[in-house]
Design an enzyme around this catalytic site. Structure first.
Site, PDB file in Angstrom:
ATOM      1  CG  ASP A  50      -1.868   1.133   1.285  1.00  0.00           C
ATOM      2  OD1 ASP A  50      -1.643   2.136   0.568  1.00  0.00           O
ATOM      3  OD2 ASP A  50      -2.860   1.033   2.023  1.00  0.00           O
ATOM      4  CG  LEU A  70       1.681   2.926 -14.211  1.00  0.00           C
ATOM      5  CD1 LEU A  70       1.466   1.585 -14.914  1.00  0.00           C
ATOM      6  CD2 LEU A  70       1.374   4.074 -15.171  1.00  0.00           C
ATOM      7  N   GLY A  71       0.490   3.648  -9.727  1.00  0.00           N
ATOM      8  CA  GLY A  71      -0.416   3.339  -8.617  1.00  0.00           C
ATOM      9  C   GLY A  71      -1.085   4.584  -8.077  1.00  0.00           C
ATOM     10  CB  ILE A  73      -7.640   6.957  -6.282  1.00  0.00           C
ATOM     11  CG1 ILE A  73      -7.602   5.991  -5.098  1.00  0.00           C
ATOM     12  CG2 ILE A  73      -9.070   7.264  -6.712  1.00  0.00           C
ATOM     13  CD1 ILE A  73      -8.260   6.467  -3.871  1.00  0.00           C
ATOM     14  CB  SER A  74      -7.087   5.897 -12.048  1.00  0.00           C
ATOM     15  OG  SER A  74      -8.093   4.905 -11.994  1.00  0.00           O
ATOM     16  CG  ASN A 111      -6.861  14.509 -19.622  1.00  0.00           C
ATOM     17  OD1 ASN A 111      -7.917  15.117 -19.499  1.00  0.00           O
ATOM     18  ND2 ASN A 111      -6.796  13.184 -19.523  1.00  0.00           N
ATOM     19  CG  HIS A 112      -8.983  14.741 -15.692  1.00  0.00           C
ATOM     20  ND1 HIS A 112     -10.109  15.274 -16.293  1.00  0.00           N
ATOM     21  CD2 HIS A 112      -8.932  13.441 -16.076  1.00  0.00           C
ATOM     22  CE1 HIS A 112     -10.714  14.334 -17.001  1.00  0.00           C
ATOM     23  NE2 HIS A 112     -10.017  13.208 -16.895  1.00  0.00           N
ATOM     24  CE1 TYR A 135      -6.578  10.648 -10.966  1.00  0.00           C
ATOM     25  CE2 TYR A 135      -7.645  11.820 -12.775  1.00  0.00           C
ATOM     26  CZ  TYR A 135      -6.723  10.888 -12.330  1.00  0.00           C
ATOM     27  OH  TYR A 135      -5.962  10.213 -13.231  1.00  0.00           O
ATOM     28  CE  LYS A 139      -2.862  10.624 -10.811  1.00  0.00           C
ATOM     29  NZ  LYS A 139      -1.881   9.532 -10.850  1.00  0.00           N
TER      30      LYS A 139
END
Ligand code: NAI
Length: 261
Positions: A50, A70-71, A73-74, A111-112, A135, A139
């Protein structure tokens, strides 16, 4: 060549592409996720972890010489969940990498982080960020953290602002934002092989007709996306009506939705 490449989030959609498509990119792929992964094959190690647990992340990173992070919450989520996985998790990863002397990280941004720019504007790495969601904000934290670690310690990061990386584009927005798995993997390989990347921010998008993002500053990588959403256009436009006014922003539904909580 990379000796041991750590892939976090290896049980997820992109993680599965990476597990399959990056074979041979490193002597060993160390695959990690909080979710269960199938048993290790040849040249693989499986470490369940985790990202929010600092000591476990320290151990996870030790012995690796590059990381594909990559890990996370997407999708849009409540803040506490994003805080653990995306903010604390990314901090733990960078601290562990610093201590272990890992000098190259490919950070899956999104991109968000610029999703509140209107459709019709062409963005590049210098455009102001305008996150469209919590989200997206989580990032932005990762992008800034990676910049700090580059400026302070010289640790190299590529922040990949991934568009929509799925087997096929499935809606009108994705006609612009689609990144084919093949183009994604080719980009990752270039970023691993380049002698120097510094701190690089770039958009992960295929050679679609109506792209909203420009990557001119990253030409030195020699990455030329091969795929395009165009062959899917006819089917998608037949199936889906013109977008309504609520979707004037590049972030689409993320920009239009209410914040959680
Ligand atoms: P995904 O949701 O399929 O996979 C993410 C993986 O991270 C999951 O397997 C999950 O178990 C793992 N994870 C979540 N919290 C964790 C934690 N606390 N510790 C360890 N592992 C944890 O997402 P996908 O599509 O594979 O995306 C991978 C990365 O790329 C994510 O960071 C996502 O934000 C980013 N991204 C993906 C896009 C896409 O089109 N697929 C678009 C933009 C960004």
């Amino acid at each position: 060549m990379t000796t041991r490449l750590l892939i976090t989030g290896a049980a997820g959609g992109l993680g599965r592409y990476a597990r399959e498509g990056l074979k041979g990119c490193a002597d060993v792929l160390r695959l990690s996720d909080v979710a269960t992964l199938s048993p290790a094959g040849e040249g693989e190690e499986i470490v369940r972890c985790d990202l929010a647990e600092r000591e476990a992340v320290d151990q996870l990173v030790r012995g690796c010489d590059a990381i594909l992070h990559l890990g996370a919450i997407s999708v849009e989520s409540d803040f506490d969940a994003l805080l653990q996985a995306n903010i604390l998790g990314t901090y733990n990863l960078y601290e562990a990498a610093r201590k272990a002397g890992v000098n190259r990280i490919l950070f899956a941004s999104t991109n968000h982080v610029t999703g509140f720019h209107p459709i019709g504007e062409t963005l590049d790495h210098l455009s102001p960020r305008r996150p469209d969601s919590l989200y997206g904000v989580s990032k932005c934290f990762g992008e800034d953290l990676s910049r700090l670690y580059f400026d302070k310690y010289g640790m190299e990061t590529a922040c990949l602002r991934i568009g929509s990386c799925f087997a096929e584009p499935t809606n009108r927005r994705m006609l612009s934002t689609w990144l084919s798995p093949r183009d994604f993997l080719a980009l990752v390989r270039r970023l691993l092989d380049a002698p120097k990347i510094g701190h690089l921010v770039l958009y992960g998008v295929s050679a679609n007709r109506d792209v909203w993002w420009s990557n001119g500053h990253a030409d030195f990588l020699g990455w030329r996306p091969q795929d395009s959403s165009e062959p899917y256009r006819h089917e998608i436009e037949k199936r889906e009506e013109e977008p309504s006014d609520g979707v004037r922003y590049q972030g689409g539904r993320h920009a239009a939705a209410k914040l959680p909580g």
